[in-house]
Design a protein around this motif. Structure first.
Motif, PDB file in Angstrom:
ATOM      1  N   THR A  27       0.806  -1.220   0.000  1.00 59.67           N
ATOM      2  CA  THR A  27       0.000   0.000   0.000  1.00 59.67           C
ATOM      3  C   THR A  27       0.842   1.274   0.000  1.00 59.67           C
ATOM      4  OG1 THR A  27      -0.143   0.133   2.422  1.00 59.67           O
ATOM      5  CG2 THR A  27      -1.796  -1.205   1.291  1.00 59.67           C
ATOM      6  N   ARG A  28       2.175   1.160   0.196  1.00 59.41           N
ATOM      7  CA  ARG A  28       3.023   2.352   0.327  1.00 59.41           C
ATOM      8  C   ARG A  28       4.263   2.246  -0.561  1.00 59.41           C
ATOM      9  NH1 ARG A  28       1.458   1.000   5.667  1.00 59.41           N
ATOM     10  NH2 ARG A  28      -0.005   2.535   6.527  1.00 59.41           N
ATOM     11  N   HIS A  86      -2.502   4.979   3.468  1.00 57.29           N
ATOM     12  CA  HIS A  86      -2.055   5.688   2.267  1.00 57.29           C
ATOM     13  C   HIS A  86      -2.830   5.316   1.001  1.00 57.29           C
ATOM     14  CE1 HIS A  86       1.513   6.648   4.709  1.00 57.29           C
ATOM     15  NE2 HIS A  86       1.775   7.575   3.807  1.00 57.29           N
ATOM     16  N   VAL A 106       4.875   5.365  10.146  1.00 61.59           N
ATOM     17  CA  VAL A 106       3.616   5.996   9.748  1.00 61.59           C
ATOM     18  C   VAL A 106       2.849   6.463  10.987  1.00 61.59           C
ATOM     19  CG1 VAL A 106       1.439   5.668   8.534  1.00 61.59           C
ATOM     20  CG2 VAL A 106       3.507   4.558   7.691  1.00 61.59           C
ATOM     21  N   TYR A 157      12.359   2.165   5.789  1.00 57.65           N
ATOM     22  CA  TYR A 157      11.756   1.679   4.541  1.00 57.65           C
ATOM     23  C   TYR A 157      12.401   0.393   4.017  1.00 57.65           C
ATOM     24  CZ  TYR A 157       9.179   6.069   4.203  1.00 57.65           C
ATOM     25  OH  TYR A 157       8.344   7.121   4.443  1.00 57.65           O
TER      26      TYR A 157
END
Length: 303
Positions: A27-28, A86, A106, A157
């Protein structure tokens, strides 16, 4: 590649001879995504430990955020850092996972009061680039572990390792919440109002200004949470303190307050919008001037 165990993941990484693209729910796709082979953590899923009395939860990295929130809600608790979803902003599908939340640090509007995701991470397990399984931190608030790799992994990340497990501190849900709404303020006046409210002793847990609210008019928002009597008292005090700005309405509907701040959290004004979206972090009092210099830009402010 979708390893089902931590050992499988370690072998895959140790044997890799090309870049890997780490993915949880997909999703990111932000940060520093590579064009390498997708390595999914979605099969590393499940809540391994939840002790409501200790305000502690341990989950595998691929566990859906919705599953964690449902478990916490059943005990009257929550993820206080309010992680953003997101999907609406980035136009993605899939299921947000707790590993993705931790890897991207997040957080949401409540960060101004409670802190970011990294502030609630007690421990992590991850596999580094050599295929070694590393554990750092613990499952309690007080732990002494040398280098604080937990904070380092938050917001990395996936560039430093692939998370397999996250230990989190959770908090009780408030009994009540309300939103103070001021209509028609220009950006400078709105930022001043938000600053005054946040500088008060009334424990504001959300502060935002939209150049165009539900009816198109500028809307300035403040959130209060806690026991009902406390929320009512603080709302009245803020109304009195900010009376020079005009009429201030108070929305005490739990459903409406939740929906309002979910929209702020998920940047709803930019869902399905054309063009680029930029997040710019500046000193709050500098923000109106910056926005004014970006001619034609449509902005909203989240403290």
């Amino acid at each position: 590649m979708t390893p089902k165990t931590e050992d499988d993941l370690a072998r895959i990484i140790a044997d890799a001879d090309a870049p890997l693209r780490i993915q949880g729910g997909g999703t990111r796709p932000i940060g520093m995504p590579t064009n390498g082979t997708i390595l999914s953590t979605s099969a590393l899923s499940g809540i391994e430990l939840y002790e409501p009395g200790s305000l502690t939860l341990v989950a595998r990295a691929g566990t859906p955020v919705a599953e964690i929130e449902a478990a916490l809600d059943g005990e009257g608790q929550r993820l206080a850092f309010e992680p953003m979803d997101h999907r609406g902003l980035l136009g993605t599908s899939g299921t947000p996972t707790i590993g993705g939340v931790a890897a991207a640090n997040v957080s949401g509007p409540r960060r101004i009061q409670s802190g970011a995701a990294r502030d609630f991470m007690l421990g992590v397990r991850f596999v580094d680039g050599r295929g070694q399984i590393i554990k750092n931190g613990g499952r309690v608030m007080k732990n002494v572990t040398g280098y604080d790799l937990v904070k380092l992994m938050a917001g990395s990340y996936g560039t430093l390792g692939v998370l397999t497990e996250v230990s989190l501190k959770v908090l009780p849900k408030p009994r009540h919440a309300a939103t103070l709404r001021i209509e028609g303020l220009a950006d400078e006046a709105a930022v001043s109002a938000l600053g005054r409210a946040l500088g008060s002793p009334y424990e504001v847990s959300g502060a935002a200004h939209l150049q165009g609210g539900n009816d198109g008019a500028p809307t300035t928002l403040l959130r209060l949470e806690g026991f009902e009597n406390s929320v009512a008292y603080r709302a009245a005090e803020l109304q009195s303190m900010l009376a020079d700005l005009g009429q201030i309405t108070v929305d005490a509907s739990p459903e409406e307050t939740e929906a309002t701040w979910a929209a702020i959290r998920d940047v709803a004004p930019y869902h399905d919008a054309m063009g680029d979206v930029w997040r710019i972090s500046v000193k709050p009092t500098d923000a109106p001037g910056l926005v004014a210099s970006l001619r034609g830009a449509r902005a909203f402010y989240d403290w």
